[in-house]
Design a protein around this motif. Structure first.
Motif, PDB file in Angstrom:
ATOM      1  N   VAL A 161      17.007  36.407 -14.112  1.00 50.77           N
ATOM      2  CA  VAL A 161      16.428  37.721 -14.400  1.00 50.77           C
ATOM      3  C   VAL A 161      15.646  37.680 -15.711  1.00 50.77           C
ATOM      4  N   PHE A 162      16.253  37.098 -16.732  1.00 48.58           N
ATOM      5  CA  PHE A 162      15.618  37.071 -18.046  1.00 48.58           C
ATOM      6  C   PHE A 162      14.486  36.049 -18.106  1.00 48.58           C
ATOM      7  N   ALA A 163      14.630  34.949 -17.370  1.00 44.45           N
ATOM      8  CA  ALA A 163      13.552  33.963 -17.321  1.00 44.45           C
ATOM      9  C   ALA A 163      12.309  34.571 -16.677  1.00 44.45           C
ATOM     10  N   ARG A 164      12.494  35.272 -15.583  1.00 43.89           N
ATOM     11  CA  ARG A 164      11.352  35.896 -14.899  1.00 43.89           C
ATOM     12  C   ARG A 164      10.740  37.000 -15.754  1.00 43.89           C
ATOM     13  N   ALA A 165      11.570  37.730 -16.466  1.00 48.09           N
ATOM     14  CA  ALA A 165      11.046  38.776 -17.345  1.00 48.09           C
ATOM     15  C   ALA A 165      10.166  38.183 -18.442  1.00 48.09           C
ATOM     16  N   ALA A 166      10.434  36.930 -18.797  1.00 50.92           N
ATOM     17  CA  ALA A 166       9.653  36.243 -19.823  1.00 50.92           C
ATOM     18  C   ALA A 166       8.445  35.520 -19.238  1.00 50.92           C
ATOM     19  N   GLY A 167       8.269  35.635 -17.929  1.00 55.68           N
ATOM     20  CA  GLY A 167       7.124  35.017 -17.283  1.00 55.68           C
ATOM     21  C   GLY A 167       7.331  33.587 -16.847  1.00 55.68           C
ATOM     22  N   THR A 168       8.590  33.171 -16.738  1.00 57.21           N
ATOM     23  CA  THR A 168       8.883  31.811 -16.310  1.00 57.21           C
ATOM     24  C   THR A 168      10.028  31.851 -15.306  1.00 57.21           C
TER      25      THR A 168
ATOM     26  N   CYS B 190      15.274  33.086 -23.620  1.00 58.83           N
ATOM     27  CA  CYS B 190      14.292  32.892 -22.539  1.00 58.83           C
ATOM     28  C   CYS B 190      12.886  33.253 -23.016  1.00 58.83           C
ATOM     29  N   ALA B 191      12.773  34.337 -23.767  1.00 61.60           N
ATOM     30  CA  ALA B 191      11.464  34.746 -24.280  1.00 61.60           C
ATOM     31  C   ALA B 191      10.907  33.700 -25.240  1.00 61.60           C
ATOM     32  N   LEU B 192      11.753  33.199 -26.141  1.00 60.90           N
ATOM     33  CA  LEU B 192      11.321  32.179 -27.091  1.00 60.90           C
ATOM     34  C   LEU B 192      10.925  30.884 -26.374  1.00 60.90           C
ATOM     35  N   ALA B 193      11.715  30.488 -25.384  1.00 68.57           N
ATOM     36  CA  ALA B 193      11.416  29.264 -24.639  1.00 68.57           C
ATOM     37  C   ALA B 193      10.091  29.393 -23.897  1.00 68.57           C
ATOM     38  N   ALA B 194       9.859  30.547 -23.288  1.00 64.12           N
ATOM     39  CA  ALA B 194       8.613  30.760 -22.548  1.00 64.12           C
ATOM     40  C   ALA B 194       7.411  30.689 -23.479  1.00 64.12           C
ATOM     41  N   GLU B 195       7.539  31.255 -24.665  1.00 62.63           N
ATOM     42  CA  GLU B 195       6.444  31.226 -25.640  1.00 62.63           C
ATOM     43  C   GLU B 195       6.073  29.799 -26.023  1.00 62.63           C
ATOM     44  N   ARG B 196       7.052  28.911 -26.057  1.00 63.13           N
ATOM     45  CA  ARG B 196       6.830  27.538 -26.520  1.00 63.13           C
ATOM     46  C   ARG B 196       6.630  26.559 -25.369  1.00 63.13           C
ATOM     47  N   GLY B 197       6.673  27.035 -24.136  1.00 67.93           N
ATOM     48  CA  GLY B 197       6.497  26.151 -22.995  1.00 67.93           C
ATOM     49  C   GLY B 197       7.678  25.240 -22.738  1.00 67.93           C
ATOM     50  N   VAL B 198       8.862  25.656 -23.195  1.00 72.30           N
ATOM     51  CA  VAL B 198      10.079  24.873 -22.999  1.00 72.30           C
ATOM     52  C   VAL B 198      10.733  25.274 -21.680  1.00 72.30           C
TER      53      VAL B 198
END
Length: 254
Positions: free
Chosen positions: A99-106, A52-60
């Protein structure tokens, strides 16, 4: 009907503990949507958080890849799960990933069944209704990714959920537009050139050649590239490059 753009999705986070199956970091540099395993067929809390963190960083975009509870069989064994139990387990998986998506800002943007559950809800109305109920239990009207014309999509639309049609670049199709079961010879395409050619045909013309040689119409807004096959990253890059060279925009559907 075809689209001027297409989404590329891949199944990611399909490891468990020290065991990793997919090259998540590299695939996230290619795809526009990530189907993240939610712990029932693969994946664990740490893996879900990392992807989730990696996806959020890349806008995926992040999708919950929900499954039967089948770690040993990688979610590819058909199971008879009572509808009420399946609905709760679908909601549970989506909630865990959220939970993890929101923690990553998405956030979780869509839901895609995995493996045996994916194939089951193509025709099984009761199981399709359970999946839809599970999505509704989350309180979010999340789009459901699945085969065109599937029972899942019919049930979802009746319940007011958005649906997104999906095609597979590396899977063989039957004449009725369903996937050839993995146990049959030739069910998975291994020739990279054929996969690239098929990807362009699906994106531009909405047509694929079936296992028996007949053309089949497949109206797909999203194209799945499996991340657990040998050379998956290189193949995904080739597919995206060829799509773009053919004038197809590669972008997320949500």
């Amino acid at each position: 009907m075809t689209w001027a753009s297409i989404d590329l999705n891949a199944d990611l986070g399909e490891g468990f503990g020290r065991w990793r199956l997919t090259d998540d970091e590299q695939l996230l540099s290619v795809v526009t949507s990530a189907n993240v395993a939610c712990g029932f067929h693969a994946g664990d809390a740490a893996t879900m958080r990392r992807v989730c963190a990696l996806a959020a960083e890349r806008g995926v975009r992040i999708g919950a890849q929900v499954s039967y509870r089948d770690l040993a069989g990688f979610g590819r064994r058909s199971m008879d799960v009572p509808a009420e139990e399946l609905a709760a387990e679908v909601a549970y998986q989506i909630g865990a990933l959220e939970v993890f998506a929101r923690a990553a800002g998405t956030r979780v943007s869509y839901v895609k069944p995995h493996g045996a559950l994916y194939n089951r809800v193509v025709r099984d109305e009761q199981q399709a209704e359970a999946v839809v109920e599970g999505v509704l239990l989350t309180g979010e009207r999340l789009p459901l990714l699945g085969l065109p014309g599937s029972t899942l999509h019919t049930v979802a639309e009746k319940a007011g959920l958005p649906v997104v049609t999906e095609a597979f670049a590396d899977r063989a199709y039957a004449a009725d537009g369903t996937l050839v079961p993995r146990g049959r010879e030739g069910a998975v395409l291994t020739d990279a050139d054929a996969v690239v050619e098929r990807s362009v045909s699906l994106a531009r013309f909405g047509v694929v050649t079936s296992h028996c040689g007949r053309p089949v119409g497949v109206r797909a807004r999203s194209l799945c590239l499996h991340g657990d096959t040998e050379g998956a990253v290189a193949l995904a890059r080739r597919v995206r490059a060829q799509l773009e060279e053919s004038g197809v925009r590669v972008e997320a559907f949500v």
